[in-house]
Design a protein around this motif. Structure first.
Motif, PDB file in Angstrom:
ATOM      1  N   ASN A   5       0.808  -1.218   0.000  1.00 34.08           N
ATOM      2  CA  ASN A   5       0.000   0.000   0.000  1.00 34.08           C
ATOM      3  C   ASN A   5       0.841   1.267   0.000  1.00 34.08           C
ATOM      4  O   ASN A   5       0.363   2.334   0.367  1.00 34.08           O
ATOM      5  CB  ASN A   5      -0.957   0.014   1.198  1.00 34.08           C
ATOM      6  N   PHE A   6       2.089   1.195  -0.459  1.00 37.86           N
ATOM      7  CA  PHE A   6       2.915   2.392  -0.484  1.00 37.86           C
ATOM      8  C   PHE A   6       3.777   2.420  -1.741  1.00 37.86           C
ATOM      9  O   PHE A   6       3.960   1.414  -2.417  1.00 37.86           O
ATOM     10  CB  PHE A   6       3.823   2.449   0.749  1.00 37.86           C
ATOM     11  N   LYS A  11      10.312  12.792  -3.745  1.00 41.38           N
ATOM     12  CA  LYS A  11      10.016  13.748  -2.678  1.00 41.38           C
ATOM     13  C   LYS A  11       9.660  13.106  -1.347  1.00 41.38           C
ATOM     14  O   LYS A  11       9.679  13.753  -0.315  1.00 41.38           O
ATOM     15  CB  LYS A  11       8.895  14.683  -3.116  1.00 41.38           C
ATOM     16  N   GLY A  12       9.314  11.801  -1.353  1.00 44.22           N
ATOM     17  CA  GLY A  12       8.957  11.124  -0.114  1.00 44.22           C
ATOM     18  C   GLY A  12       8.234   9.821  -0.355  1.00 44.22           C
ATOM     19  O   GLY A  12       8.256   9.277  -1.451  1.00 44.22           O
ATOM     20  N   ALA A  13       7.583   9.333   0.675  1.00 46.01           N
ATOM     21  CA  ALA A  13       6.834   8.082   0.607  1.00 46.01           C
ATOM     22  C   ALA A  13       5.337   8.383   0.649  1.00 46.01           C
ATOM     23  O   ALA A  13       4.901   9.282   1.365  1.00 46.01           O
ATOM     24  CB  ALA A  13       7.206   7.176   1.779  1.00 46.01           C
ATOM     25  N   VAL A  14       4.574   7.613  -0.116  1.00 46.62           N
ATOM     26  CA  VAL A  14       3.129   7.780  -0.166  1.00 46.62           C
ATOM     27  C   VAL A  14       2.489   6.478   0.296  1.00 46.62           C
ATOM     28  O   VAL A  14       2.824   5.405  -0.207  1.00 46.62           O
ATOM     29  CB  VAL A  14       2.654   8.129  -1.589  1.00 46.62           C
ATOM     30  N   PHE A  15       1.586   6.582   1.264  1.00 50.27           N
ATOM     31  CA  PHE A  15       0.857   5.429   1.793  1.00 50.27           C
ATOM     32  C   PHE A  15      -0.616   5.595   1.436  1.00 50.27           C
ATOM     33  O   PHE A  15      -1.175   6.669   1.583  1.00 50.27           O
ATOM     34  CB  PHE A  15       1.020   5.341   3.311  1.00 50.27           C
ATOM     35  N   ILE A  30      -7.812   6.899   1.879  1.00 53.69           N
ATOM     36  CA  ILE A  30      -6.954   7.890   2.522  1.00 53.69           C
ATOM     37  C   ILE A  30      -5.543   7.730   1.986  1.00 53.69           C
ATOM     38  O   ILE A  30      -5.003   6.621   1.953  1.00 53.69           O
ATOM     39  CB  ILE A  30      -6.973   7.722   4.051  1.00 53.69           C
ATOM     40  N   THR A  31      -4.960   8.839   1.549  1.00 55.63           N
ATOM     41  CA  THR A  31      -3.588   8.840   1.059  1.00 55.63           C
ATOM     42  C   THR A  31      -2.771   9.756   1.954  1.00 55.63           C
ATOM     43  O   THR A  31      -3.176  10.877   2.236  1.00 55.63           O
ATOM     44  CB  THR A  31      -3.533   9.341  -0.399  1.00 55.63           C
ATOM     45  N   LEU A  32      -1.634   9.255   2.393  1.00 55.08           N
ATOM     46  CA  LEU A  32      -0.766   9.989   3.307  1.00 55.08           C
ATOM     47  C   LEU A  32       0.606  10.152   2.667  1.00 55.08           C
ATOM     48  O   LEU A  32       1.221   9.168   2.262  1.00 55.08           O
ATOM     49  CB  LEU A  32      -0.644   9.219   4.623  1.00 55.08           C
ATOM     50  N   PHE A  33       1.077  11.384   2.552  1.00 53.34           N
ATOM     51  CA  PHE A  33       2.402  11.671   2.005  1.00 53.34           C
ATOM     52  C   PHE A  33       3.339  12.045   3.151  1.00 53.34           C
ATOM     53  O   PHE A  33       2.989  12.855   4.000  1.00 53.34           O
ATOM     54  CB  PHE A  33       2.339  12.831   1.006  1.00 53.34           C
ATOM     55  N   VAL A  34       4.530  11.429   3.176  1.00 56.82           N
ATOM     56  CA  VAL A  34       5.531  11.728   4.206  1.00 56.82           C
ATOM     57  C   VAL A  34       6.826  12.124   3.481  1.00 56.82           C
ATOM     58  O   VAL A  34       7.410  11.308   2.767  1.00 56.82           O
ATOM     59  CB  VAL A  34       5.790  10.516   5.122  1.00 56.82           C
ATOM     60  N   PRO A  35       7.280  13.385   3.641  1.00 55.08           N
ATOM     61  CA  PRO A  35       8.496  13.820   2.954  1.00 55.08           C
ATOM     62  C   PRO A  35       9.745  13.158   3.519  1.00 55.08           C
ATOM     63  O   PRO A  35       9.791  12.774   4.689  1.00 55.08           O
ATOM     64  CB  PRO A  35       8.519  15.331   3.186  1.00 55.08           C
ATOM     65  N   TRP A  36      10.758  13.015   2.644  1.00 57.58           N
ATOM     66  CA  TRP A  36      12.000  12.355   3.053  1.00 57.58           C
ATOM     67  C   TRP A  36      12.627  12.983   4.288  1.00 57.58           C
ATOM     68  O   TRP A  36      13.157  12.281   5.137  1.00 57.58           O
ATOM     69  CB  TRP A  36      13.017  12.361   1.911  1.00 57.58           C
TER      70      TRP A  36
END
Length: 52
Positions: A5-6, A11-15, A30-36
């Protein structure tokens, strides 16, 4: 159990979570973006993007 699911971007990881996985069905997907810069300390160097 691990799932797929990621995905990783430069630019980062997307879940991504389907309805009922972490919230009510009415919340939808629901989509969650977490920058590096937020997760660099916990990601193995081989998975970090190379700097141009």
């Amino acid at each position: 159990m691990p799932n797929d699911n990621f995905y990783l971007t430069n630019k980062g990881a997307v879940f991504s979570f389907v309805p009922y996985e972490i919230a009510a069905y009415a919340a939808g997907q629901i989509t969650l973006f977490v920058p590096w810069n937020e997760i660099r300390s916990v990601v193995q160097p081989a998975y970090l993007p190379t700097k141009p």
